[in-house]
Write a protein that holds these residues in place. Structure first.
Motif, PDB file in Angstrom:
ATOM      1  N   ARG A  81       0.921  -1.137  -0.006  1.00  0.00           N
ATOM      2  CA  ARG A  81      -0.026  -0.033   0.114  1.00  0.00           C
ATOM      3  C   ARG A  81       0.744   1.277   0.050  1.00  0.00           C
ATOM      4  NH1 ARG A  81      -2.884  -0.359   4.960  1.00  0.00           N
ATOM      5  NH2 ARG A  81      -3.754  -2.106   3.976  1.00  0.00           N
ATOM      6  N   ASN A  82       1.874   1.168   0.910  1.00  0.00           N
ATOM      7  CA  ASN A  82       2.933   2.500   0.889  1.00  0.00           C
ATOM      8  C   ASN A  82       3.574   2.603  -0.537  1.00  0.00           C
ATOM      9  OD1 ASN A  82       2.196   3.060   3.528  1.00  0.00           O
ATOM     10  ND2 ASN A  82       4.107   1.714   4.258  1.00  0.00           N
ATOM     11  N   ILE A  83       4.040   1.394  -1.124  1.00  0.00           N
ATOM     12  CA  ILE A  83       4.518   1.633  -2.362  1.00  0.00           C
ATOM     13  C   ILE A  83       3.549   2.070  -3.448  1.00  0.00           C
ATOM     14  CG2 ILE A  83       5.382   0.222  -4.461  1.00  0.00           C
ATOM     15  CD1 ILE A  83       6.642  -1.775  -2.178  1.00  0.00           C
ATOM     16  N   GLY A  84       2.584   1.653  -3.489  1.00  0.00           N
ATOM     17  CA  GLY A  84       1.423   2.227  -4.390  1.00  0.00           C
ATOM     18  C   GLY A  84       1.098   3.669  -4.186  1.00  0.00           C
ATOM     19  N   SER A  85       0.925   4.056  -2.736  1.00  0.00           N
ATOM     20  CA  SER A  85       0.752   5.728  -2.611  1.00  0.00           C
ATOM     21  C   SER A  85       1.914   6.408  -3.073  1.00  0.00           C
ATOM     22  CB  SER A  85       0.374   5.695  -1.123  1.00  0.00           C
ATOM     23  OG  SER A  85       1.501   5.543  -0.434  1.00  0.00           O
TER      24      SER A  85
ATOM     25  N   LEU B 115       4.022   5.629  -5.335  1.00  0.00           N
ATOM     26  CA  LEU B 115       4.153   5.609  -6.812  1.00  0.00           C
ATOM     27  C   LEU B 115       3.216   6.633  -7.351  1.00  0.00           C
ATOM     28  CD1 LEU B 115       5.313   4.695  -9.523  1.00  0.00           C
ATOM     29  CD2 LEU B 115       3.664   2.625  -9.452  1.00  0.00           C
ATOM     30  N   GLY B 116       1.949   6.935  -6.786  1.00  0.00           N
ATOM     31  CA  GLY B 116       0.666   7.890  -7.082  1.00  0.00           C
ATOM     32  C   GLY B 116       1.244   9.189  -6.968  1.00  0.00           C
ATOM     33  N   GLY B 117       1.977   9.302  -5.678  1.00  0.00           N
ATOM     34  CA  GLY B 117       2.394  10.761  -5.534  1.00  0.00           C
ATOM     35  C   GLY B 117       3.534  11.075  -6.625  1.00  0.00           C
ATOM     36  N   ALA B 118       4.204  10.362  -6.789  1.00  0.00           N
ATOM     37  CA  ALA B 118       5.244  10.541  -7.820  1.00  0.00           C
ATOM     38  C   ALA B 118       4.808  10.934  -9.259  1.00  0.00           C
ATOM     39  CB  ALA B 118       6.351   9.363  -8.235  1.00  0.00           C
TER      40      ALA B 118
END
Length: 72
Positions: A26-30, A32-35
């Motif tokens: 979940r942290n990796i996904g968030s 990536l989304g922020g980037a």
């Protein structure tokens, strides 16, 4: 990789979740989304910046919230 069935991909997904855990994924996904969001904002041209209107020597910044116009 087209020869793999849906069951193969489900097993791979299960192994990834077991290795990394749902919280880390979940942290990796968030992150990536922020980037991606930051990249889109960086690519925005200056033409898309908020409009500035000069009136009597003052600069007024803002955006239209209601497009209704009254014709008198």
């Amino acid at each position: 990789m087209g020869s793999f069935s849906i069951w193969h991909w489900l097993i791979v997904l299960l192994v990834v979740v077991l290795i990394f855990g749902t919280k880390k994924l979940r942290n990796i996904g968030s992150d990536l989304g922020g980037a991606v969001k930051g990249f889109k904002e960086g690519m925005r041209s200056e033409d898309e910046a908020p409009k500035q209107i000069k009136e009597g020597g003052q600069t007024i910044e803002g955006e239209v919230k209601d497009k209704k116009t009254t014709n008198v």
